[in-house]
Enzyme design. Structure first.
Site, PDB file in Angstrom:
ATOM      1  N   HIS A 198       0.822  -1.220   0.000  1.00  0.00           N
ATOM      2  CA  HIS A 198       0.000   0.000   0.000  1.00  0.00           C
ATOM      3  C   HIS A 198       0.852   1.265   0.000  1.00  0.00           C
ATOM      4  O   HIS A 198       0.382   2.328   0.418  1.00  0.00           O
ATOM      5  CB  HIS A 198      -0.947   0.011   1.204  1.00  0.00           C
ATOM      6  CG  HIS A 198      -2.374  -0.205   0.827  1.00  0.00           C
ATOM      7  ND1 HIS A 198      -3.404   0.514   1.389  1.00  0.00           N
ATOM      8  CD2 HIS A 198      -2.949  -1.043  -0.057  1.00  0.00           C
ATOM      9  CE1 HIS A 198      -4.549   0.115   0.887  1.00  0.00           C
ATOM     10  NE2 HIS A 198      -4.308  -0.830  -0.003  1.00  0.00           N
ATOM     11  N   HIS A 299      -5.184  -4.225 -11.625  1.00  0.00           N
ATOM     12  CA  HIS A 299      -5.740  -3.882 -10.319  1.00  0.00           C
ATOM     13  C   HIS A 299      -7.260  -3.832 -10.429  1.00  0.00           C
ATOM     14  O   HIS A 299      -7.799  -3.300 -11.383  1.00  0.00           O
ATOM     15  CB  HIS A 299      -5.193  -2.509  -9.911  1.00  0.00           C
ATOM     16  CG  HIS A 299      -5.701  -1.980  -8.620  1.00  0.00           C
ATOM     17  ND1 HIS A 299      -6.679  -1.019  -8.547  1.00  0.00           N
ATOM     18  CD2 HIS A 299      -5.359  -2.267  -7.341  1.00  0.00           C
ATOM     19  CE1 HIS A 299      -6.920  -0.727  -7.281  1.00  0.00           C
ATOM     20  NE2 HIS A 299      -6.134  -1.469  -6.522  1.00  0.00           N
TER      21      HIS A 299
END
Length: 390
Positions: A198, A299
């Site tokens: 992240h 993604h």
């Protein structure tokens, strides 16, 4: 054929408000669906769709490249992630229209079938928000990992790297390494594990310390080890990492991917079709990646239409590796959109219906109106009060 109107339909799904885009035409019953979901930017994106609509109404929806150029060139300002997300939703809908008009699935228009099945991976809890972002300790990690395997998946991703500033503490590094080792021992060598950083480490040194702790468990890749935008540091990480490095979910064009690929700073590129400009731009990104010896793992923690668009893209993309999905994000995921996603083990079947093959049930959608999304990002604070990346 002409575009007559562009609509947005917002569906709240907990952490995200799914933004569905419908492009209408002057041909009775012919319209296309796309998705333009962007966390914590819902109202901005729906407004951006309204802002770009005048550049598109009256155009032939089948001239997709021209429509994309009109929005990029005739709007003057660079679009940024909000504008590119709005454009992506419209662009995907145009491919849906073209496929329907010709009576063929979108993947056929993208060059045809390259594979008979599309490997996928999910998240802990099959995508339920609290499981995805709230599983940090070894015990729950193993328990939820085993549940994913029992559900038939042979690949999943975890998000358990601690919030970090410029250095990583010994206790944090060791805890992460032990948790990963326990998880690997529990699920065995036949299950692929990916680790999403992240972008939490603020330096390549901190990122590499975590990567080295994870490496003995042999993850398929580590994702976004530092925040996007620092190509030199990503290259430094890639050169020293014993694990393949992936990135790209927060990049919005082939232009932004090019420096990473030119520097050979990633092994896996992760364009998000709802943010990078849609299928047209995602194809350019895949071509650049292929030249650089880089795989594609799109993604997609977003909604059902985004998933279907990725499915068509994956079928026709030569360097595709694996597809992210979160079909368990909400229990009614398959009620609001009827579509071709059919999971067989840990893969999706190739769709055959014209266009994307989706239809939105607007009555079900209306049961989940817009709500302000929660901000788990507020938890990204160090013990001394320093705000860091989520």
């Amino acid at each position: 054929m002409k575009i007559t109107a562009i609509e947005t339909h917002v569906v709240n799904a907990g952490l995200r408000n799914w933004v569905f885009v419908r492009v209408l035409t002057d041909q009775p019953g012919l319209y296309g669906w796309g998705e333009a979901t962007l966390e914590w930017k819902t109202r901005a994106v729906t407004g951006a769709v309204e802002d770009i609509a005048p550049l598109l109404i009256g155009r032939d929806p089948r001239d997709i490249e021209a429509a994309v150029r009109a929005v990029k060139k005739q709007g003057f300002w660079m679009l940024g992630v909000i504008g590119m997300t709005a454009l992506s939703g419209v662009e995907i809908a145009l491919w849906d229209i073209l496929g329907k008009a010709l009576g063929v699935p979108v993947w056929r228009l993208l060059g045809g079938k390259l594979r008979d099945r599309v490997p996928v991976y999910t998240h802990l809890g099959m995508g339920e928000m609290n499981a995805v972002y709230g599983t940090m300790e070894a015990g729950p990690l193993v328990e939820r990992g085993l549940a994913v395997v029992e559900a038939g998946y042979d690949a999943f991703k975890i998000v358990n790297v601690p919030y970090t500033h410029y250095t990583a503490g010994v206790a944090q590094i060791d805890s992460l390494g032990r948790a990963m080792a326990d998880l690997r021992a529990a699920v065995g060598p036949g299950v692929e594990i990916m680790v999403d950083f992240h972008g939490r480490p603020a330096s390549p040194t901190a990122a590499l310390a975590y990567i080295e702790a994870l490496a003995p468990a042999r993850p398929l890749f580590v994702e976004e080890p530092i925040p996007p935008g620092d190509v030199a540091s990503m290259k430094q990480i890639a050169a020293r990492s014993p694990v393949p490095v992936a990135a790209g979910e927060r990049l919005t064009s082939a232009l932004e991917f090019a420096p990473l690929l030119d520097a050979r700073a990633i092994a896996i590129a992760q364009p998000d079709l709802c943010h990078c400009g849609g299928l047209t731009e995602a194809r350019r990104i895949a071509a650049l990646a292929e030249v650089a010896g880089c795989g594609i793992a799109p993604h997609n923690p977003l909604g059902p239409i985004a998933g279907v668009a990725a499915l068509h893209y994956d079928v026709a993309t030569p360097n595709f590796v694996i597809q992210e999905e979160m079909t368990g994000a909400v229990p009614w995921y398959f009620e609001v959109v009827q579509g071709p996603i059919r999971r067989e083990g840990s893969a999706w079947a190739v769709p055959e219906a014209p266009g994307l093959g989706v239809e939105v049930d607007l009555k079900v959608a209306a049961k989940h109106p817009f709500e302000q999304e929660p901000f788990p990002t507020r938890d990204a604070v160090m013990p001394d009060g320093t705000v860091v990346d989520w």
